[in-house]
Design an enzyme around this catalytic site. Structure first.
Site, PDB file in Angstrom:
ATOM      1  N   GLU A 138       0.622  -0.866  -0.216  1.00 36.22           N
ATOM      2  CA  GLU A 138       0.017   0.042  -0.242  1.00 36.22           C
ATOM      3  C   GLU A 138       0.730   1.136  -0.053  1.00 36.22           C
ATOM      4  O   GLU A 138       0.841   2.089   0.356  1.00 36.22           O
ATOM      5  CB  GLU A 138      -1.029  -0.024   0.965  1.00 36.22           C
ATOM      6  N   GLU A 192      -7.111  -8.194  -0.600  1.00 36.73           N
ATOM      7  CA  GLU A 192      -7.444  -7.889   0.643  1.00 36.73           C
ATOM      8  C   GLU A 192      -8.723  -7.607   0.643  1.00 36.73           C
ATOM      9  O   GLU A 192      -8.950  -6.058   0.165  1.00 36.73           O
ATOM     10  CB  GLU A 192      -6.775  -6.602   1.224  1.00 36.73           C
TER      11      GLU A 192
END
Length: 839
Positions: A195, A266
């Site tokens: 991320e 995710e």
């Protein structure tokens, strides 16, 4: 005509995009002979050892459960329909001291990956080495913070040197054990960074250079499998950028190249919990819809984060994160099936597998069926394959839609899956799997000899002065402990102190986090703490001072190192200003008064939480409430049976818990009154592997005044199971199979039925509730509606008592409902609640 033209153009564009995406394939080189070993990809999917597959994945972290639990957890994941397991690699547990590596026991990464392969599943290895993961320091070891001139996660030579060294070490370890798919192993994907898009702007051009360096460095490891970067729009080729979030089917803008597949790394099954927050919830229906949506829109891999959350043992969490991690996952903290989430997703996975050929080889198109209604179709007529996803995107209204000459009922905000473009085998809003309730049972055996003793931690009166001002707490403790002492001495004469007895001076400490206890002349003065949102706080307490020398002792307490954001290496904690208010001479600033420091507690240094260490101090009997900063110990025998074990920390405040020397984690019962009103806020998991048959040592470090007498050892089960099925609902997806391109029933009766199965080979020993009519409520709290068949319980008992599993058809004749009956004109349902056991 205009509507028809728009539909034609939309279908044409989608089809053209699909063929363009599929035409270019990125081949990852293999390290073994043979064209089929290894993993490649194109715009449609990953190609694993020469074959395409739809990939259903779940995150399970080896560090968050005991190795004795791994096999059972993985077996339940595979039984739930998964074929991929995803895990992070945790740098700080593998290299806690620079150059000294640790891969044993709970941290045996190689054993865990091999076990995934033995269970017939693939693995995704998220190397990072920055992982976030609500893990201490985002996975970075503390010593990395101390490297000269280092800046984390940017184009910084010291950081890149140590990052590359660790990545190479991990990849070498995987290669020497033949764990990559290119070597015949289970690893099909590896991840570099995590991320990074969220912090990249802070580093500007240096951040962009770092992204490209990290991707190139990873690819240069030549693993024979692709590398991914999640939430990284500028992932350099051939690295695949992936999506994280709750609804990637709607939020993901797509891979940054048409030759890359759509991967979802995710899909949050709920949310991790921090102290002071209520439990996070996410309905099974919403989770299932998000996955169906993803696969209906060209998705090829979806990963549940987490599939099993587990336990944050010891001091492993980032600030304020609780010991229990993602308990709302399909497998709860104890590894037990959380129903209906586990079962509803298992059914979804079965429905998607019936669509496999169409999803992987069919041509996609979209058909507008009306406002908020659509069909997404994958079809290849020449091969006789077709699958459709009928979506009602309205969050409030149920709808009837017409598709290819038939009418279909769509509940609100739902997707129906038709593996042959004709037969509904699954709807995301319609749960036909069973439900269950988690039960905590007091152990008679374990609590029988639970007698408590206490040892008061020594409060230092004077430490050697080491600095004019209080030292920063992270730097002081260096992640060896949560605790650091600060002491200073100040002399007052009687003229300095207030004359009136009803006025007391006030100690004020401004701290950057996370919590603190204050002692004046050895007596407890009070405590304060920050929060997950605002780490800083001010401790402000009235204190008793005396003429002459006064000792101020502050115990700074940490809840973990930061795990996210830019410039993590420049976050700080601990006291930054100390003063006394309300003196006759005004406010006195003690910040630069000269301070002594001590790392950790005396009890920690003596290891009083171990059998040997506990003999080094004198323990006394607990008399009602113990004072602040006290150690408690007791012995107990292992609970009866083989169910998971927990301890309830009722009556305690804040501290840590050890069982036979194993640190279970931080507890914090006193954080917020809100916690006390929530269900089971005080239960902490004790792995059975930590227990002996008898004389297990439990030691507690309690920071506040508390009484351990209410603590109890419990066993945990999900032996209360339920079903709530209505007539006209679809039969279980397991009622269907694909043969020669057709979807055919595998059972004679396709009526909906209440399906019940006890865990761990137990049998149904009681029917606690049964109603055929219009029952209300949820599992564990069903109640009769206005209408119920009088023989409901008898029918269920006949079908289920004494059996490990049973099926009760939704049949009016079976329950004696006749024409003219008051229940006749309602949509009837069967609600059943039974108890499982071994006798």
């Amino acid at each position: 005509m205009e509507m028809i033209l728009r539909r034609f153009l939309a279908i044409t564009f989608t089809t053209l995009f699909f063929f363009l995406a599929s035409s270019s394939s990125s081949k990852v080189e293999s390290h073994q002979k043979g064209d089929k070993l290894g993993v490649s990809y194109d715009g449609r999917s990953l190609i694993i050892n020469g074959k395409r597959d739809i990939l259903l994945s779940g995150s399970i972290h080896y560090t968050r459960s005991h190795p004795d639990m791994w096999s059972e957890i993985l077996q339940k994941a595979r039984s739930g329909g998964l074929n991929v397991i995803q895990t992070y690699v945790f740098w700080n547990v593998h290299e806690p001291v620079q150059g000294h590596y640790h891969f044993q026991g709970q941290y045996d990464l190689v054993k865990f990956i091999k076990m995934i392969g033995k269970h017939g599943m693939y693995a995704t290895l998220r190397v990072g080495p920055f992982i976030e993961a609500e893990w201490n320091h985002g996975g970075f070891p503390y010593w990395l913070r101390e490297i000269r001139n280092i800046t984390f996660r940017t184009d910084n030579p010291p950081f890149k040197y140590y990052m590359k060294k660790f990545v190479q070490m991990i990849i070498h370890k995987m290669k020497e054990n033949n764990l990559f798919a290119s070597q015949g192993g289970p690893i099909i994907l590896s991840q570099i960074e995590n991320e990074y898009n969220t912090v990249e702007p802070a580093f500007k051009e240096s951040g962009t250079r770092y992204v490209h360096w990290a991707g190139t460095m990873a690819v240069d490891q030549k693993t024979g499998v692709p590398w991914i970067m999640c939430k990284q729009r500028d992932a350099p080729d051939p690295v695949i950028n992936t999506c994280n979030g709750r609804n990637c089917g709607d939020t993901f803008t797509g891979p940054n190249r048409p030759n890359k597949p759509s991967l979802w790394t995710e899909n949050w099954t709920a949310q991790y919990r921090v102290f002071g927050d209520p439990p996070s919830q996410r309905a099974a229906e919403d989770l299932a819809r998000s996955v169906a949506r993803w696969f209906s829109k060209n998705g090829t891999l979806a990963n549940y984060y987490m599939y099993h959350g587990g336990t944050n043992f010891g001091r492993s969490t980032s600030p304020f994160v609780t010991t229990r991690y993602y308990d709302e996952a399909p497998l709860d903290e104890y590894g037990l099936l959380r129903e209906p989430k586990w079962g509803h997703l298992k059914d979804l996975h079965g429905a998607l597998r019936l669509c496999k050929k169409a999803l992987l080889w069919g041509v996609p198109s979209t058909l507008d069926l009306g406002k908020d209604l659509e069909a997404r179709i994958y079809e290849k007529p020449s091969k006789g394959i077709c699958a459709a996803f009928l979506a009602n995107n309205n969050t409030r209204m149920q709808r009837i839609v017409k598709f290819r000459g038939k009418e279909y009922y769509l509940p609100e905000h739902s997707i129906s899956i038709l593996p042959d473009c004709n037969t509904v085998v699954y709807n995301t809003m319609t749960i036909v799997s069973q439900h269950n309730v988690r039960n905590y049972v007091r152990s008679e055996v374990a609590n029988k000899k639970l007698k408590w003793e206490m040892y008061k931690e020594v409060v230092p009166s004077k430490l050697k002065e080491t600095s004019k001002n209080p030292l920063e707490l992270y730097g002081l403790t260096q992640d060896r402990t949560d605790y650091g002492w600060y002491t200073t001495i100040i002399e007052f004469n009687e003229h300095d102190l207030p004359k009136r007895k009803d006025i007391r001076p006030v100690l004020r400490v401004a701290s950057l986090g996370h919590a603190m206890l204050a002692f004046i002349n050895g007596e407890f003065a009070g405590s304060a703490h920050g929060s997950n949102v605002e780490k800083s706080f001010i401790l402000q307490k009235p204190v008793n001072l005396k003429p002459g020398n006064n000792t101020i002792a502050l115990l700074g307490s940490l809840m973990g190192l930061p795990d996210s954001g830019a410039y993590m290496e420049h976050r700080y904690a601990g006291p930054r200003g100390v003063s006394i208010l309300g003196l006759n001479t005004g406010t006195l600033d003690l910040t630069f008064n000269g301070w002594g420091h001590q790392v950790g507690l005396a009890g920690e240094k003596n290891k009083v939480y171990t059998e040997e260490g506990s003999k080094k101090v004198k323990w006394t009997k607990v008399d009602k409430e113990g004072p602040a900063l006290t150690w408690y110990k007791a012995y107990f025998d292992a609970p009866e049976g083989d169910d998971p074990v927990a301890v309830t920390m009722t009556g305690m405040g804040k501290g840590m818990l050890w069982i036979n020397g194993n640190n279970i984690g931080r507890y914090w019962m006193s954080y917020s009154p809100l916690l006390e009103s929530l269900p089971n806020p005080s239960k902490y998991h004790i792995p059975r592997a930590y227990l002996r048959s008898s004389n297990n040592l439990m030691v507690i470090l309690e920071e506040e005044r508390a009484n351990p007498e209410k603590i109890q050892i419990l066993t945990v089960n999900r032996d209360t199971i339920c079903s709530h099925i209505a007539e006209n609902e679809p039969a279980s997806v397991r009622s269907w199979r694909r043969k020669n391109g057709n979807i055919l029933p595998v059972v004679d009766n396709l009526q909906p039925a209440a399906q019940l199965m006890c865990p761990n080979h137990k049998k149904i020993i009681a029917v606690d509730f049964a109603s055929f009519g219009n029952p209300e409520g949820v599992c564990g709290g069903y109640v009769l509606g206005k209408c119920s068949s009088s023989n409901s319980k008898k029918v269920v008992e006949q079908h289920c008592l004494g059996k490990t599993r049973c099926s009760v058809p939704i049949d009016k004749k079976l329950f004696g409902t006749k024409q003219g009956d008051e229940c006749e004109d309602i949509r009837q349902a069967l609600a059943v609640q039974v108890k499982c056991g071994k006798h």
